[in-house]
Design an enzyme around this catalytic site. Structure first.
Site, PDB file in Angstrom:
ATOM      1  N   SER A 115       0.839  -1.186   0.000  1.00 10.50           N
ATOM      2  CA  SER A 115       0.000   0.000   0.000  1.00 10.50           C
ATOM      3  C   SER A 115       0.875   1.236   0.000  1.00 10.50           C
ATOM      4  O   SER A 115       1.898   1.277   0.677  1.00 10.50           O
ATOM      5  CB  SER A 115      -0.923   0.007   1.223  1.00 10.50           C
ATOM      6  OG  SER A 115      -1.783   1.145   1.199  1.00 10.50           O
ATOM      7  N   LYS A 127      -3.876  -7.312   3.337  1.00  8.07           N
ATOM      8  CA  LYS A 127      -4.074  -6.212   2.384  1.00  8.07           C
ATOM      9  C   LYS A 127      -5.516  -6.163   1.909  1.00  8.07           C
ATOM     10  O   LYS A 127      -6.079  -5.076   1.682  1.00  8.07           O
ATOM     11  CB  LYS A 127      -3.126  -6.387   1.196  1.00  8.07           C
ATOM     12  CG  LYS A 127      -3.268  -5.321   0.096  1.00  8.07           C
ATOM     13  CD  LYS A 127      -3.014  -3.936   0.632  1.00  8.07           C
ATOM     14  CE  LYS A 127      -2.783  -2.894  -0.456  1.00  8.07           C
ATOM     15  NZ  LYS A 127      -3.527  -2.984  -1.692  1.00  8.07           N
ATOM     16  N   HIS A 129      -7.422  -4.500   4.603  1.00 11.76           N
ATOM     17  CA  HIS A 129      -7.019  -3.088   4.550  1.00 11.76           C
ATOM     18  C   HIS A 129      -7.829  -2.345   3.490  1.00 11.76           C
ATOM     19  O   HIS A 129      -8.350  -1.252   3.727  1.00 11.76           O
ATOM     20  CB  HIS A 129      -5.517  -3.004   4.243  1.00 11.76           C
ATOM     21  CG  HIS A 129      -5.039  -1.653   3.798  1.00 11.76           C
ATOM     22  ND1 HIS A 129      -5.207  -1.186   2.514  1.00 11.76           N
ATOM     23  CD2 HIS A 129      -4.394  -0.672   4.478  1.00 11.76           C
ATOM     24  CE1 HIS A 129      -4.688   0.027   2.411  1.00 11.76           C
ATOM     25  NE2 HIS A 129      -4.181   0.354   3.585  1.00 11.76           N
ATOM     26  N   ASN A 130      -7.931  -2.937   2.304  1.00 10.26           N
ATOM     27  CA  ASN A 130      -8.657  -2.275   1.222  1.00 10.26           C
ATOM     28  C   ASN A 130     -10.150  -2.230   1.498  1.00 10.26           C
ATOM     29  O   ASN A 130     -10.832  -1.282   1.091  1.00 10.26           O
ATOM     30  CB  ASN A 130      -8.373  -2.974  -0.101  1.00 10.26           C
ATOM     31  CG  ASN A 130      -7.015  -2.593  -0.658  1.00 10.26           C
ATOM     32  OD1 ASN A 130      -6.130  -2.172   0.081  1.00 10.26           O
ATOM     33  ND2 ASN A 130      -6.830  -2.752  -1.953  1.00 10.26           N
ATOM     34  N   GLU A 153     -10.599   0.631   3.700  1.00  4.11           N
ATOM     35  CA  GLU A 153     -10.443   1.823   2.861  1.00  4.11           C
ATOM     36  C   GLU A 153     -11.754   2.156   2.148  1.00  4.11           C
ATOM     37  O   GLU A 153     -12.142   3.322   2.059  1.00  4.11           O
ATOM     38  CB  GLU A 153      -9.322   1.565   1.854  1.00  4.11           C
ATOM     39  CG  GLU A 153      -9.053   2.667   0.859  1.00  4.11           C
ATOM     40  CD  GLU A 153      -8.030   2.222  -0.165  1.00  4.11           C
ATOM     41  OE1 GLU A 153      -8.401   2.073  -1.348  1.00  4.11           O
ATOM     42  OE2 GLU A 153      -6.866   2.006   0.221  1.00  4.11           O
TER      43      GLU A 153
END
Length: 311
Positions: free
Chosen positions: A112, A164, A167-168, A171
């Protein structure tokens, strides 16, 4: 270290440059010969000294699978393949098994930082065996932000991309909340300095963040966002996050709603909202806009054909 980098686009190219600035030697390969250091994957592998490390930064799915399959035929016992794209964690687990049969290590890394990573560094979430992670630490130390955490061995193979993925998903939810707040401020007459309001939130508030900084930057460039179309793609990880939530029976209402909002953005004339309008017209006599933009008869309009109420 000397490392191979496959895929020299916006992310891979900047990562290769950051590694070079940090003292590493990078042999890059890209389909575009004008930016490629090697003429083929075979040449790239031949220019690396064993034990080799090759970092793959190509689109997830079939392109990544094809590259890793080719590397499996070119690399040797003791070499390591790193998948730094946005692959699905279950693909990682399959790749690790296939490469392990040939003595080749595999590490998945969620990356990221976007186009800003060259200057500020990348957050890295790695998955793989401790010995493979250890061999690659000189690379990770240069890619991550200097003097900060920025790196985690999230778990075994698949752990990096799973982290990840989540995480996204987070987001997605954060971006949707900022977007909805902006729309509400735009709709209200009470707040007249919307850009200033968001700027004031950047200091001292509990929602200050890099996303908020980027939002202010976008509004300063185009206060009404008049140059943009209300359309947002989903890159895949949002869907995978929701799918994983279903598999693990974990409720993700905010992230799921944010994903669905992106789907809504692709509809210029939402079929579902047409039905909502039709139902409101039927039970409440609300005026309804036709496909030509004209207002049709509601149930209170003269001549409207209103069915009798149910008993």
């Amino acid at each position: 270290m000397r490392i191979g980098m496959i895929g020299l686009g916006k992310m891979g190219g900047n990562m290769a440059e950051r590694l070079r600035r940090g003292g590493h030697e990078v042999i890059g390969y890209d389909r575009d010969p004008s930016i490629s250091d090697a003429g083929s994957l075979k040449e790239l592998v031949e220019r690396l000294d064993p034990p080799r490390a090759v970092w793959v930064m190509v689109p997830a799915g079939d392109p990544t699978r094809a590259v890793i399959e080719q590397l499996g035929e070119l690399l040797s016992d003791g070499d390591i393949v790193v998948d730094g794209g946005n692959s699905h964690y279950k693909d990682d687990q399959r790749h690790a098994v296939e490469l392990d049969a040939k003595g080749i290590g595999f590490v998945d890394v969620g990356v990221s930082g976007g186009v800003w990573g060259l200057e500020y560094g990348y957050a890295l979430m790695a998955g793989g065996a401790p010995e493979h992670i250890g061999q690659l630490m000189p690379i990770f130390e240069v890619l991550k932000p200097a003097g900060e955490d920025g790196f985690v061995r999230a778990g075994g193979v698949g752990g990096g991309h799973f982290a990840k993925m989540v995480h996204n998903g987070i987001e997605y939810g954060m971006m949707q909340a900022f977007a909805e707040g902006w729309e509400l401020l735009e709709a209200s007459e009470a707040v007249t300095d919307i850009v200033g309001t968001f700027k004031s939130w950047r200091h001292g508030t509990v929602i200050r963040s890099w996303l908020l900084d980027l939002m202010v930057r976008a509004l300063e460039e185009d206060p009404d966002l008049a140059e943009l179309k209300g359309y947002a793609e989903d890159s895949g990880e949002g869907r995978w996050t929701v799918q994983a939530a279903v598999e693990h029976a974990v409720p993700l209402p905010a992230i799921t709603a944010a994903l669905y909002a992106r789907f809504t953005s692709r509809q210029t004339d939402s079929p579902a909202m047409k039905m909502v309008a039709a139902l409101r017209n039927q039970f409440g006599g609300h005026a309804v806009a036709s496909s030509e933009g004209q207002t049709g008869k509601g149930a209170d309009s003269p001549g409207a054909d209103v069915p009798p109420p149910l008993p």
